[in-house]
Motif scaffolding. Sequence first.
Motif, PDB file in Angstrom:
ATOM      1  N   GLN A 144       0.833  -1.206   0.000  1.00 17.70           N
ATOM      2  CA  GLN A 144       0.000   0.000   0.000  1.00 17.70           C
ATOM      3  C   GLN A 144       0.871   1.261   0.000  1.00 17.70           C
ATOM      4  O   GLN A 144       0.601   2.221  -0.722  1.00 17.70           O
ATOM      5  N   ARG A 145       1.906   1.259   0.820  1.00 16.78           N
ATOM      6  CA  ARG A 145       2.810   2.420   0.861  1.00 16.78           C
ATOM      7  C   ARG A 145       3.454   2.655  -0.507  1.00 16.78           C
ATOM      8  O   ARG A 145       3.591   3.786  -0.960  1.00 16.78           O
ATOM      9  N   VAL A 146       3.853   1.547  -1.151  1.00 21.62           N
ATOM     10  CA  VAL A 146       4.532   1.669  -2.449  1.00 21.62           C
ATOM     11  C   VAL A 146       3.561   2.232  -3.500  1.00 21.62           C
ATOM     12  O   VAL A 146       3.942   3.091  -4.312  1.00 21.62           O
ATOM     13  N   MET A 147       2.314   1.769  -3.471  1.00 21.48           N
ATOM     14  CA  MET A 147       1.357   2.279  -4.456  1.00 21.48           C
ATOM     15  C   MET A 147       1.080   3.766  -4.236  1.00 21.48           C
ATOM     16  O   MET A 147       0.857   4.524  -5.183  1.00 21.48           O
ATOM     17  N   ILE A 148       1.120   4.182  -2.975  1.00 22.07           N
ATOM     18  CA  ILE A 148       0.930   5.608  -2.696  1.00 22.07           C
ATOM     19  C   ILE A 148       2.158   6.385  -3.161  1.00 22.07           C
ATOM     20  O   ILE A 148       2.045   7.471  -3.740  1.00 22.07           O
ATOM     21  N   ALA A 149       3.338   5.800  -2.957  1.00 20.56           N
ATOM     22  CA  ALA A 149       4.569   6.442  -3.456  1.00 20.56           C
ATOM     23  C   ALA A 149       4.504   6.590  -4.978  1.00 20.56           C
ATOM     24  O   ALA A 149       4.875   7.637  -5.529  1.00 20.56           O
ATOM     25  N   ARG A 150       4.014   5.558  -5.651  1.00 24.64           N
ATOM     26  CA  ARG A 150       3.906   5.644  -7.111  1.00 24.64           C
ATOM     27  C   ARG A 150       2.978   6.779  -7.509  1.00 24.64           C
ATOM     28  O   ARG A 150       3.256   7.523  -8.456  1.00 24.64           O
ATOM     29  N   ALA A 151       1.866   6.917  -6.782  1.00 26.21           N
ATOM     30  CA  ALA A 151       0.934   8.015  -7.082  1.00 26.21           C
ATOM     31  C   ALA A 151       1.616   9.368  -6.861  1.00 26.21           C
ATOM     32  O   ALA A 151       1.473  10.290  -7.675  1.00 26.21           O
ATOM     33  N   LEU A 152       2.396   9.492  -5.791  1.00 24.07           N
ATOM     34  CA  LEU A 152       3.073  10.770  -5.516  1.00 24.07           C
ATOM     35  C   LEU A 152       4.146  11.063  -6.562  1.00 24.07           C
ATOM     36  O   LEU A 152       4.408  12.221  -6.889  1.00 24.07           O
ATOM     37  N   ALA A 153       4.759   9.988  -7.079  1.00 24.45           N
ATOM     38  CA  ALA A 153       5.797  10.170  -8.110  1.00 24.45           C
ATOM     39  C   ALA A 153       5.221  10.817  -9.371  1.00 24.45           C
ATOM     40  O   ALA A 153       5.935  11.440 -10.155  1.00 24.45           O
ATOM     41  N   GLN A 154       3.933  10.692  -9.539  1.00 22.13           N
ATOM     42  CA  GLN A 154       3.266  11.344 -10.685  1.00 22.13           C
ATOM     43  C   GLN A 154       3.251  12.862 -10.526  1.00 22.13           C
ATOM     44  O   GLN A 154       2.921  13.570 -11.472  1.00 22.13           O
ATOM     45  N   GLU A 155       3.566  13.343  -9.328  1.00 21.44           N
ATOM     46  CA  GLU A 155       3.484  14.774  -9.002  1.00 21.44           C
ATOM     47  C   GLU A 155       2.151  15.353  -9.475  1.00 21.44           C
ATOM     48  O   GLU A 155       2.102  16.326 -10.243  1.00 21.44           O
ATOM     49  N   PRO A 156       1.062  14.745  -8.991  1.00 20.78           N
ATOM     50  CA  PRO A 156      -0.259  15.148  -9.483  1.00 20.78           C
ATOM     51  C   PRO A 156      -0.732  16.444  -8.835  1.00 20.78           C
ATOM     52  O   PRO A 156      -0.245  16.837  -7.779  1.00 20.78           O
ATOM     53  N   THR A 157      -1.699  17.060  -9.476  1.00 21.89           N
ATOM     54  CA  THR A 157      -2.375  18.209  -8.857  1.00 21.89           C
ATOM     55  C   THR A 157      -3.644  17.750  -8.143  1.00 21.89           C
ATOM     56  O   THR A 157      -4.241  18.509  -7.394  1.00 21.89           O
ATOM     57  N   HIS A 158      -4.073  16.507  -8.441  1.00 21.80           N
ATOM     58  CA  HIS A 158      -5.258  15.928  -7.823  1.00 21.80           C
ATOM     59  C   HIS A 158      -4.942  14.487  -7.446  1.00 21.80           C
ATOM     60  O   HIS A 158      -4.313  13.761  -8.228  1.00 21.80           O
TER      61      HIS A 158
END
Length: 270
Positions: A144-158
């Motif tokens: 779960q932590r890794v999948m959240i890290a992957r999402a943050l790596a996208q540097e999203p605005t949302h």
Amino acid sequence: MIEGRGLTYAYGATTVVRDVDVRAESGRILGLLGPNGSGKTTVVRMLTGIVTPRSGQVFLDGRPLGSFTHRALAQQVAVVLQESLGDLPMTVADMVLLGRAPHQTTFSRNGAEDHRIAASVLRRVGARHLADRVFVGLSGGEKQRVMIARALAQEPTHLVLDEPTNHLDIRFQHELLAMIRGLGITTVIVLHDLNLAARYCDDVLVLQDGDVVAHGPCADVLTAELLQGVYGVGVERLDTSRGIQFLFHPLDDESVPPAEPGHAKEKSAR
Ligand SMILES: Nc1ncnc2c1ncn2[C@@H]1O[C@H](COP(=O)(O)OP(=O)(O)OP(=O)(O)O)[C@@H](O)[C@H]1O
């Protein structure tokens, strides 16, 4: 801002989400709450373009979701779904680097900046030490932590997260949600833990059987009365110096006095 207007979804002939208006305001955290099967994941799937509503429309910062290319959407919106904890035979570092793809071209894959960002987001979720491990061999919480890290790596605005805390230990639940608050980006987050929702969400939308029963700021919406009606449990709300805390008990537990009536009305829709 992510906004859904009049969202309706059906599986075959069964309508599971009905005419839902939902608004995640810019820079605020919206919690999607409701009992099992009330339609939270279905709303998330419509808001992120994974499925198309039977009727209604989704807007990202005022622009129809359908007008974005996949790549343009992925540059702005990162999504972590429950089912995204896959079993891919790749290292954690490579998994997180996948989050960089929307910002890369065919000729600029995984440069030094991408590696720096991947290491930084892994550190942020307390998983830097897992970088060389194979993803499939991780525990549920580590994945779960890794999948959240992957999402943050996208540097999203949302950011859109479906039950991001369900595998996490109590300390990391708080660390994760505090970190997400610190990002200051528009976030939609499905939560079952109402105490976490009260502490970390600015606004909440409560679903029951596919209908919106309340939508608005946490302190106004999350009354003991509303929650008791929606979840069918006894609820005591304490407004403490550390914020709102809920105590729960079975409705047939006669050792507990009945809840005081709440001060906010249901359907405090905006
Ligand atoms: N693929 C599917 N086919 C048929 N019905 C489905 C499908 N996926 C979900 N549903 C139904 O749609 C309704 C809403 O489901 P959804 O997953 O959106 O609820 P939820 O609030 O996210 O639930 P939970 O808290 O249990 O994750 C439920 O009645 C569910 O059984």
